[in-house]
Design a protein around this motif. Structure first.
Motif, PDB file in Angstrom:
ATOM      1  N   VAL A   7      18.166 -65.649  51.909  1.00  0.00           N
ATOM      2  CA  VAL A   7      18.080 -64.217  51.623  1.00  0.00           C
ATOM      3  C   VAL A   7      16.707 -63.894  51.053  1.00  0.00           C
ATOM      4  O   VAL A   7      16.100 -64.716  50.361  1.00  0.00           O
ATOM      5  CB  VAL A   7      19.203 -63.775  50.655  1.00  0.00           C
ATOM      6  CG1 VAL A   7      18.998 -64.329  49.261  1.00  0.00           C
ATOM      7  CG2 VAL A   7      19.301 -62.267  50.585  1.00  0.00           C
ATOM      8  N   ILE A  14      14.737 -60.800  48.955  1.00  0.00           N
ATOM      9  CA  ILE A  14      14.875 -59.548  48.209  1.00  0.00           C
ATOM     10  C   ILE A  14      13.547 -58.802  48.293  1.00  0.00           C
ATOM     11  O   ILE A  14      12.543 -59.266  47.745  1.00  0.00           O
ATOM     12  CB  ILE A  14      15.214 -59.839  46.728  1.00  0.00           C
ATOM     13  CG1 ILE A  14      16.480 -60.696  46.595  1.00  0.00           C
ATOM     14  CG2 ILE A  14      15.321 -58.535  45.946  1.00  0.00           C
ATOM     15  CD1 ILE A  14      17.736 -60.091  47.167  1.00  0.00           C
ATOM     16  N   THR A  44      18.598 -53.440  46.017  1.00  0.00           N
ATOM     17  CA  THR A  44      19.482 -54.217  46.884  1.00  0.00           C
ATOM     18  C   THR A  44      20.827 -54.398  46.195  1.00  0.00           C
ATOM     19  O   THR A  44      20.876 -54.799  45.024  1.00  0.00           O
ATOM     20  CB  THR A  44      18.872 -55.606  47.178  1.00  0.00           C
ATOM     21  OG1 THR A  44      17.585 -55.432  47.774  1.00  0.00           O
ATOM     22  CG2 THR A  44      19.758 -56.416  48.117  1.00  0.00           C
ATOM     23  N   ILE A 104      24.696 -56.248  46.317  1.00  0.00           N
ATOM     24  CA  ILE A 104      25.443 -57.380  46.864  1.00  0.00           C
ATOM     25  C   ILE A 104      26.920 -57.101  46.659  1.00  0.00           C
ATOM     26  O   ILE A 104      27.361 -56.836  45.531  1.00  0.00           O
ATOM     27  CB  ILE A 104      25.058 -58.700  46.168  1.00  0.00           C
ATOM     28  CG1 ILE A 104      23.561 -58.970  46.324  1.00  0.00           C
ATOM     29  CG2 ILE A 104      25.884 -59.863  46.723  1.00  0.00           C
ATOM     30  CD1 ILE A 104      23.060 -60.192  45.561  1.00  0.00           C
ATOM     31  N   LYS A 133      29.022 -64.018  44.445  1.00  0.00           N
ATOM     32  CA  LYS A 133      28.032 -62.991  44.101  1.00  0.00           C
ATOM     33  C   LYS A 133      27.299 -63.325  42.795  1.00  0.00           C
ATOM     34  O   LYS A 133      26.078 -63.283  42.733  1.00  0.00           O
ATOM     35  CB  LYS A 133      28.717 -61.614  43.975  1.00  0.00           C
ATOM     36  CG  LYS A 133      29.451 -61.175  45.224  1.00  0.00           C
ATOM     37  CD  LYS A 133      30.104 -59.800  45.058  1.00  0.00           C
ATOM     38  CE  LYS A 133      31.165 -59.701  43.981  1.00  0.00           C
ATOM     39  NZ  LYS A 133      32.372 -60.514  44.242  1.00  0.00           N
ATOM     40  N   ASP A 185      24.695 -57.591  37.136  1.00  0.00           N
ATOM     41  CA  ASP A 185      25.981 -58.089  37.645  1.00  0.00           C
ATOM     42  C   ASP A 185      27.087 -57.118  37.254  1.00  0.00           C
ATOM     43  O   ASP A 185      27.510 -57.091  36.105  1.00  0.00           O
ATOM     44  CB  ASP A 185      26.254 -59.493  37.087  1.00  0.00           C
ATOM     45  CG  ASP A 185      27.347 -60.217  37.880  1.00  0.00           C
ATOM     46  OD1 ASP A 185      27.998 -59.559  38.725  1.00  0.00           O
ATOM     47  OD2 ASP A 185      27.535 -61.423  37.653  1.00  0.00           O
ATOM     48  N   VAL A 217      18.295 -55.862  41.922  1.00  0.00           N
ATOM     49  CA  VAL A 217      19.371 -56.489  42.699  1.00  0.00           C
ATOM     50  C   VAL A 217      20.655 -56.341  41.898  1.00  0.00           C
ATOM     51  O   VAL A 217      20.718 -56.782  40.745  1.00  0.00           O
ATOM     52  CB  VAL A 217      19.109 -57.993  42.940  1.00  0.00           C
ATOM     53  CG1 VAL A 217      20.193 -58.572  43.844  1.00  0.00           C
ATOM     54  CG2 VAL A 217      17.738 -58.224  43.526  1.00  0.00           C
ATOM     55  N   VAL A 256      24.944 -56.630  41.821  1.00  0.00           N
ATOM     56  CA  VAL A 256      26.269 -56.968  42.344  1.00  0.00           C
ATOM     57  C   VAL A 256      27.216 -55.840  41.975  1.00  0.00           C
ATOM     58  O   VAL A 256      27.190 -55.344  40.846  1.00  0.00           O
ATOM     59  CB  VAL A 256      26.756 -58.293  41.724  1.00  0.00           C
ATOM     60  CG1 VAL A 256      28.257 -58.473  41.954  1.00  0.00           C
ATOM     61  CG2 VAL A 256      25.985 -59.474  42.297  1.00  0.00           C
ATOM     62  N   LEU A 296      24.020 -56.253  50.924  1.00  0.00           N
ATOM     63  CA  LEU A 296      24.300 -57.585  51.466  1.00  0.00           C
ATOM     64  C   LEU A 296      25.771 -57.886  51.218  1.00  0.00           C
ATOM     65  O   LEU A 296      26.294 -57.572  50.144  1.00  0.00           O
ATOM     66  CB  LEU A 296      23.441 -58.645  50.767  1.00  0.00           C
ATOM     67  CG  LEU A 296      21.936 -58.388  50.696  1.00  0.00           C
ATOM     68  CD1 LEU A 296      21.240 -59.522  49.941  1.00  0.00           C
ATOM     69  CD2 LEU A 296      21.358 -58.266  52.110  1.00  0.00           C
ATOM     70  N   LEU A 307      28.668 -60.798  51.014  1.00  0.00           N
ATOM     71  CA  LEU A 307      28.986 -62.220  50.898  1.00  0.00           C
ATOM     72  C   LEU A 307      30.478 -62.417  51.122  1.00  0.00           C
ATOM     73  O   LEU A 307      31.287 -61.575  50.720  1.00  0.00           O
ATOM     74  CB  LEU A 307      28.685 -62.732  49.490  1.00  0.00           C
ATOM     75  CG  LEU A 307      27.293 -63.187  49.080  1.00  0.00           C
ATOM     76  CD1 LEU A 307      27.342 -63.665  47.641  1.00  0.00           C
ATOM     77  CD2 LEU A 307      26.776 -64.287  49.973  1.00  0.00           C
ATOM     78  N   LEU A 335      26.377 -65.536  53.376  1.00  0.00           N
ATOM     79  CA  LEU A 335      25.918 -64.186  53.654  1.00  0.00           C
ATOM     80  C   LEU A 335      26.445 -63.806  55.029  1.00  0.00           C
ATOM     81  O   LEU A 335      26.096 -64.434  56.029  1.00  0.00           O
ATOM     82  CB  LEU A 335      24.390 -64.186  53.641  1.00  0.00           C
ATOM     83  CG  LEU A 335      23.717 -62.858  53.414  1.00  0.00           C
ATOM     84  CD1 LEU A 335      24.142 -62.248  52.090  1.00  0.00           C
ATOM     85  CD2 LEU A 335      22.211 -63.058  53.422  1.00  0.00           C
ATOM     86  N   HIS A 394      24.719 -57.428  56.559  1.00  0.00           N
ATOM     87  CA  HIS A 394      23.925 -56.547  55.711  1.00  0.00           C
ATOM     88  C   HIS A 394      23.796 -55.195  56.364  1.00  0.00           C
ATOM     89  O   HIS A 394      23.970 -55.048  57.575  1.00  0.00           O
ATOM     90  CB  HIS A 394      22.559 -57.156  55.398  1.00  0.00           C
ATOM     91  CG  HIS A 394      21.668 -57.300  56.588  1.00  0.00           C
ATOM     92  ND1 HIS A 394      20.508 -56.606  56.736  1.00  0.00           N
ATOM     93  CD2 HIS A 394      21.789 -58.056  57.700  1.00  0.00           C
ATOM     94  CE1 HIS A 394      19.937 -56.929  57.883  1.00  0.00           C
ATOM     95  NE2 HIS A 394      20.682 -57.807  58.481  1.00  0.00           N
TER      96      HIS A 394
END
Ligand code: ADP
Ligand code: MG
Length: 261
Positions: A46, A48, A54, A56, A64, A184, A214, A216, A230, A232, A237, A240
């Motif tokens: 991946v 970024i 981005t 996830i 994740k 996260d 980034v 999650v 993205l 998962l 992965l 996307h």
């Protein structure tokens, strides 16, 4: 593990192109050993992109948080490489990695993780204090103002709402001007209105400061605020999606679920 055909046959992000703000190549993470072994990440590539937001997504247990922790240098891969800019994290000693993390990474947790005995402003500037650096007063003021915290700086976390605490945590992640902010499930403990406000602020720092973020998330509405999503599943992965609507995210999640059953 079953081989699942990707629901879309686009090339995986990170397969080629520029170095990006962060990158994983052939990243695998295995926890435990023997019959208790869990493959949390299975050969993930991946990239970024810098200055973008981005997201996830993926089912619970899909890897994740593990991916985020490996990209942020909080956890070491079992196999493969992680790069922050051009730096291969595997080449760094633990102390050099800690040093790099302090300088180049901001992290926002679902549960805020503020120090209860410190005031808001002390929490915000803690990463600088630990690194023996002085806060840039102008940057601190503009962060505090943008995050609507100027009237709350002397309050301790227990005296702040959840939304205010998470804004303090976001300020703490941004105050070092990190290369990448990882978050996260940052809205996971917030009501939807407060969560939407926080996402608006994250979007602001991406759009105005070209901050790389980034995140999650479980929430399709949150993912729809990102520049790319993205997906998962089972540590891989799978898919996307570029800038998307909530419906598109939901549709892709449903396809992902079908692919697994
Ligand atoms: P997600 O964030 O998508 O819910 P995680 O990355 O937390 O998933 O976990 C992926 C898998 O790895 C899960 O099966 C989880 O139980 C396992 N796992 C995560 N952390 C550890 C750990 N420290 N020790 C053992 N297993 C772990
Ligand atoms: Mg998680």
């Amino acid at each position: 593990m079953d081989q699942v055909v990707p629901v879309q046959s686009r090339p995986a992000p990170g397969a080629a192109g520029l170095p990006g703000a962060a990158r994983a190549v052939g990243l695998s993470k295995v926890y435990g050993s023997g019959s208790g072994q869990v493959v949390a990440l299975d050969n993930v590539d991946v990239r970024i992109p810098a200055g973008r937001f981005t997201a996830i997504m993926g089912p619970s247990g899909s890897g994740k948080s593990t991916l985020l922790h490996c990209l942020a240098g909080l956890d070491r891969p079992s196999q493969g490489s992680v790069y922050l800019g051009d730096t291969a994290l595997e080449s760094l000693s633990d102390s050099a990695l800690t040093e790099l993390r302090r300088r180049e990474i901001g992290f926002v947790f679902q549960s805020f993780n503020l120090v209860p005995t410190l005031t808001a402003v002390e929490n915000i500037t803690l990463p600088l204090a630990i690194a023996g650096r002085r806060p840039d007063r102008g940057l601190l003021r503009s962060l505090v103002n943008a995050l609507g915290l100027s009237q709350r700086l002397r309050h301790r976390p227990a005296e702040l709402s959840g939304g205010q605490q998470q804004r303090v945590a976001l300020a703490r992640a941004l105050v070092t001007r990190p290369r990448v902010v990882f978050a996260d499930e940052p809205t996971g403990n917030l009501d939807s209105r407060t969560g939407a406000d926080l996402l608006g602020l994250i979007r602001h720092f991406v759009d105005e400061d070209r901050q790389t973020v980034v995140m999650v998330t479980h929430d399709p509405a949150a993912a729809a605020r990102a520049d790319e999503v993205l997906f998962l599943a089972d540590g891989r992965l799978r898919d996307h999606l570029p800038t998307s609507t909530v419906e598109q995210v939901l549709h892709r999640l449903a396809a992902l679920d079908q692919g697994r059953s």
